[in-house]
Motif scaffolding. Structure first.
Motif, mmCIF file in Angstrom:
data_model
loop_
_atom_site.group_PDB
_atom_site.id
_atom_site.type_symbol
_atom_site.label_atom_id
_atom_site.label_comp_id
_atom_site.label_asym_id
_atom_site.label_seq_id
_atom_site.Cartn_x
_atom_site.Cartn_y
_atom_site.Cartn_z
ATOM 1 N N GLU A 13 6.805 -7.884 -7.924
ATOM 2 C CA GLU A 13 5.498 -8.501 -7.783
ATOM 3 C C GLU A 13 4.903 -9.575 -8.686
ATOM 4 O OE1 GLU A 13 2.766 -5.229 -7.521
ATOM 5 O OE2 GLU A 13 1.159 -6.325 -7.216
ATOM 6 N N HIS A 17 3.188 -13.164 -8.128
ATOM 7 C CA HIS A 17 1.713 -13.468 -8.944
ATOM 8 C C HIS A 17 2.037 -14.789 -9.998
ATOM 9 C CE1 HIS A 17 -1.143 -10.176 -7.697
ATOM 10 N NE2 HIS A 17 -0.117 -9.387 -7.672
ATOM 11 N N LEU A 20 2.082 -17.510 -7.401
ATOM 12 C CA LEU A 20 0.785 -17.648 -6.824
ATOM 13 C C LEU A 20 -0.096 -18.527 -7.741
ATOM 14 C CD1 LEU A 20 -1.504 -17.008 -4.633
ATOM 15 C CD2 LEU A 20 -1.784 -14.885 -5.751
ATOM 16 N N GLN A 46 -2.815 -16.871 2.617
ATOM 17 C CA GLN A 46 -2.741 -15.494 2.618
ATOM 18 C C GLN A 46 -1.603 -14.845 3.576
ATOM 19 O OE1 GLN A 46 -6.373 -13.168 2.329
ATOM 20 N NE2 GLN A 46 -5.530 -11.450 3.761
ATOM 21 N N LEU A 49 2.013 -15.511 2.073
ATOM 22 C CA LEU A 49 1.957 -14.611 0.973
ATOM 23 C C LEU A 49 2.603 -13.212 1.478
ATOM 24 C CD1 LEU A 49 -0.761 -15.145 -1.717
ATOM 25 C CD2 LEU A 49 1.646 -15.208 -2.184
ATOM 26 N N LEU A 50 1.720 -12.663 2.328
ATOM 27 C CA LEU A 50 2.262 -11.517 3.008
ATOM 28 C C LEU A 50 3.614 -11.370 3.491
ATOM 29 C CD1 LEU A 50 -1.460 -10.117 4.136
ATOM 30 C CD2 LEU A 50 0.001 -9.847 1.807
ATOM 31 N N TRP A 53 6.230 -11.865 1.060
ATOM 32 C CA TRP A 53 6.589 -10.455 0.225
ATOM 33 C C TRP A 53 7.350 -9.359 1.168
ATOM 34 C CZ3 TRP A 53 6.334 -8.177 -4.136
ATOM 35 C CH2 TRP A 53 6.232 -6.751 -4.363
ATOM 36 N N MET B 60 -11.278 -17.370 -3.292
ATOM 37 C CA MET B 60 -9.935 -17.389 -2.356
ATOM 38 C C MET B 60 -8.782 -16.966 -3.140
ATOM 39 S SD MET B 60 -9.831 -20.763 -0.368
ATOM 40 C CE MET B 60 -11.175 -21.132 0.836
ATOM 41 N N HIS B 61 -8.557 -17.397 -4.473
ATOM 42 C CA HIS B 61 -7.576 -16.866 -5.138
ATOM 43 C C HIS B 61 -7.585 -15.328 -5.459
ATOM 44 C CE1 HIS B 61 -4.821 -17.143 -8.769
ATOM 45 N NE2 HIS B 61 -4.349 -18.311 -7.944
ATOM 46 N N ARG B 63 -8.936 -13.210 -3.530
ATOM 47 C CA ARG B 63 -8.395 -12.722 -2.211
ATOM 48 C C ARG B 63 -6.808 -12.554 -2.056
ATOM 49 N NH1 ARG B 63 -10.052 -15.863 3.188
ATOM 50 N NH2 ARG B 63 -8.071 -15.159 4.283
ATOM 51 N N TRP B 64 -6.398 -13.560 -2.429
ATOM 52 C CA TRP B 64 -4.901 -13.883 -2.230
ATOM 53 C C TRP B 64 -4.220 -12.687 -3.078
ATOM 54 C CZ3 TRP B 64 -5.153 -19.819 -2.828
ATOM 55 C CH2 TRP B 64 -5.491 -20.489 -1.852
ATOM 56 N N ARG B 65 -4.704 -12.617 -4.432
ATOM 57 C CA ARG B 65 -4.339 -11.797 -5.271
ATOM 58 C C ARG B 65 -4.312 -10.206 -4.659
ATOM 59 N NH1 ARG B 65 -2.651 -13.271 -10.537
ATOM 60 N NH2 ARG B 65 -2.761 -11.032 -10.965
ATOM 61 N N SER B 67 -4.694 -9.167 -1.546
ATOM 62 C CA SER B 67 -3.810 -9.070 -0.505
ATOM 63 C C SER B 67 -2.616 -8.596 -1.116
ATOM 64 C CB SER B 67 -3.669 -10.119 0.055
ATOM 65 O OG SER B 67 -4.994 -10.646 0.784
ATOM 66 N N LEU B 68 -1.922 -9.253 -2.122
ATOM 67 C CA LEU B 68 -0.547 -9.248 -2.499
ATOM 68 C C LEU B 68 -0.693 -7.979 -2.977
ATOM 69 C CD1 LEU B 68 2.085 -10.637 -2.654
ATOM 70 C CD2 LEU B 68 1.502 -11.806 -4.774
ATOM 71 N N GLU B 69 -1.261 -7.441 -3.950
ATOM 72 C CA GLU B 69 -1.326 -6.118 -4.540
ATOM 73 C C GLU B 69 -1.689 -4.961 -3.888
ATOM 74 O OE1 GLU B 69 -4.883 -6.669 -7.344
ATOM 75 O OE2 GLU B 69 -3.639 -7.962 -8.628
ATOM 76 N N ALA B 71 -0.600 -4.982 -0.668
ATOM 77 C CA ALA B 71 1.015 -5.031 0.080
ATOM 78 C C ALA B 71 1.944 -4.132 -0.806
ATOM 79 C CB ALA B 71 1.250 -6.655 0.338
ATOM 80 N N ALA B 72 1.838 -4.572 -1.991
ATOM 81 C CA ALA B 72 2.720 -3.954 -2.899
ATOM 82 C C ALA B 72 2.310 -2.558 -2.900
ATOM 83 C CB ALA B 72 2.660 -4.558 -4.351
ATOM 84 N N GLU B 75 3.534 -0.405 0.153
ATOM 85 C CA GLU B 75 4.807 -0.308 0.188
ATOM 86 C C GLU B 75 5.424 0.896 -0.801
ATOM 87 O OE1 GLU B 75 7.319 -4.066 0.266
ATOM 88 O OE2 GLU B 75 7.954 -3.309 -1.383
ATOM 89 N N ARG B 182 -7.301 -6.202 11.740
ATOM 90 C CA ARG B 182 -6.227 -7.284 11.868
ATOM 91 C C ARG B 182 -6.268 -7.634 13.255
ATOM 92 N NH1 ARG B 182 -3.414 -10.285 8.373
ATOM 93 N NH2 ARG B 182 -1.505 -11.145 9.418
ATOM 94 N N ARG B 201 -12.396 -10.942 9.208
ATOM 95 C CA ARG B 201 -11.303 -11.408 8.103
ATOM 96 C C ARG B 201 -11.939 -10.912 6.657
ATOM 97 N NH1 ARG B 201 -9.638 -15.977 10.238
ATOM 98 N NH2 ARG B 201 -7.877 -14.987 11.582
ATOM 99 N N THR B 204 -11.446 -7.677 4.744
ATOM 100 C CA THR B 204 -10.173 -7.321 4.305
ATOM 101 C C THR B 204 -10.160 -6.956 2.888
ATOM 102 O OG1 THR B 204 -9.105 -8.354 6.069
ATOM 103 C CG2 THR B 204 -7.644 -7.746 4.370
ATOM 104 N N GLU B 208 -9.481 -3.587 0.804
ATOM 105 C CA GLU B 208 -8.506 -3.706 -0.107
ATOM 106 C C GLU B 208 -8.805 -3.134 -1.462
ATOM 107 O OE1 GLU B 208 -5.814 -7.036 1.820
ATOM 108 O OE2 GLU B 208 -7.064 -7.558 0.255
#
Lengths: 179, 253
Positions: A13, A17, A20, A46, A49-50, A53, B60-61, B63-65, B67-69, B71-72, B75, B182, B201, B204, B208
């Motif tokens: 991850e 990051h 990003l 977004q 990124l998803l 990932w 926005m930044h 929000r992207w972070r 989303s990634l967190e 998703a991880a 998982e 979604r 949207r 989300t 999260e």
């Protein structure tokens, strides 16, 4: 060689990051040029990124992670535009639409505004023309790749590119006082 | 005479066959004016393509972070559940898939129910009983509207259970809501309702944050209140729109 490729695979991850933080501005601006819509551009980044990932195990490491996500983001941007119904943006041939105003000696300030008016010239392009031009000229995609992303034939993409160039040239020539 | 289009394709190294490419290469070498024409063309297009970069808004930044967190986290959570239960039916993917399928099935059922109810308009003398009256636009809008109403109410119900859920359960609940949300965001996009899609949207990142076990209680409560408020506003608007304009206008939230 296999081990080398493996080592470049971004499993963590943290690597996502890091890229990003460093490159999201580039992805966002590229998507913004394609979509001309800040929200769609943000959504495209977004989604990219998803997707990246989720498919990081498929990343083969030949390209940089940044380049890989950049490409996915552009595809996502095109996809989002398509989903938002193509007919919302008229795909008419706007050759007949008025070009930028002709240059005149008393309109000195116009040349300083050239940047803005080039942006106006871009607005005269349809979505497909803009995508074809930007993906080819700025992003360096192959015509076949652009056509695949747009869900059309190479010939359609090529013709859209030619129309885009013709329209942009008309505006640029007007501003240079060549017409 | 070599056209601008051919000069451009030559510059790109794409879209020309081998013979055409070689011919243009020879002409460019032999004719300085032609080479100049190509350079001018490319420079002009460079200028047209060039646009100043804009800064990415901090929101926005974030929000992207997030989303990634998320998703991880999802998982890891799924992997953990798989390890413990070692069962296909216990996996996160199955649950998300089942939830999504359930939403689609329910939305379709509601849609079909409404559709079949509206096939015959009672009291409409111009259409004898038993002869279907197809009102496609209205049916589509109603189906979508009822699905959306169901989604908002269902989200509200699921959020009400969040406070009492433990870490993993909370993540699972929120994942389900996100997947469902979604689906409706995509539906709104397809229905050419960008404003509605944008509102959905925007849920989300809040969701999260709610799923994040590290979120402080105060922040969690604030997020939950905000989301509940947004849901109530949307439901109220939808209800008002339904009573005043039963056709496509009701979606102009």
């Amino acid at each position: 060689m296999f081990a080398f490729l493996q080592s470049r695979r971004p499993k963590s991850e943290d690597s996502f990051h890091a890229v990003l933080n460093e490159r999201s501005g580039r992805w966002y601006n590229a998507c913004l040029r394609i979509t001309r819509d800040a929200d769609l551009a943000a959504d495209a980044v977004q989604d990219a990124l998803l997707k990246a990932w989720g498919k990081r195990d498929d990343f083969r490491g030949e390209a940089e992670l940044d380049t890989w996500i950049h490409r996915i983001a552009l595809n996502a941007a095109i996809d989002l535009m398509r989903r938002r119904r193509p007919e919302t943006e008229e795909e008419i041939d706007t050759d007949l639409a008025p070009a930028a105003p002709a240059a005149s000696p008393e309109n000195q300030y116009a040349n300083r505004a050239l940047g803005n008016d080039l942006a106006t010239a871009m607005q005269r392009l349809t979505a497909m023309e803009r995508q074809s031009f930007l993906l080819k000229h700025l992003e360096g995609w192959r015509l076949g790749e652009i056509a695949e992303s747009q869900g059309t034939s190479v010939n359609n993409t090529k013709q859209a590119l030619f129309r885009a160039v013709r329209k942009l040239r008309v505006d640029m020539d007007v501003w240079r006082g060549e017409s | 005479m070599i056209s601008d289009n051919e000069l451009l394709l030559h510059h790109y190294g794409d879209g020309l066959d081998e013979a055409e490419r070689e011919k243009i290469t020879r002409e460019l070498a032999a004719q300085p004016d032609l080479a100049m024409r190509q350079r001018t063309l490319v420079a002009g297009l460079d200028a047209a393509a060039c646009a100043p970069n804009v800064l990415v808004p901090a929101e926005m930044h974030r929000r992207w972070r997030a989303s990634l967190e998320q998703a991880a986290r999802s998982e890891k959570s799924a992997a953990s559940r798989d390890t413990h239960r070692a069962s296909l039916f216990g996996s996160f993917q199955w649950r998300t898939g089942a939830a999504t399928f359930g939403v689609v099935l329910l939305a379709t059922s509601i849609g079909l129910g409404i559709y079949s109810n509206r096939d015959v308009v009672p009291g409409d003398v111009s259409h004898p009983a038993g002869v279907p009256v197809r009102t496609v636009g209205l049916d589509d809008a109603s189906r979508y509207e009822r699905g959306l109403q169901w989604h908002l109410a269902s989200t509200e119900r699921q959020l009400a259970n969040l406070g009492s859920a433990d870490g993993d359960e909370r993540t699972r609940l929120v994942d389900r809501v996100i997947a469902q949300n979604r689906l409706y965001t995509i539906a709104a996009d397809r229905a050419n309702e960008p404003r509605l899609a944008r509102v959905l949207r925007s849920f989300t990142p809040i969701l999260e944050n709610l799923a994040d076990n590290h979120t402080e209680k105060r922040e969690f409560d604030a997020g939950l209140s905000q989301l509940n408020f947004e849901l109530k506003v949307m439901q109220a608007r939808l209800a008002t729109a339904t009573s005043t304009a039963p056709t496509a206008q009701l979606l102009a939230l």
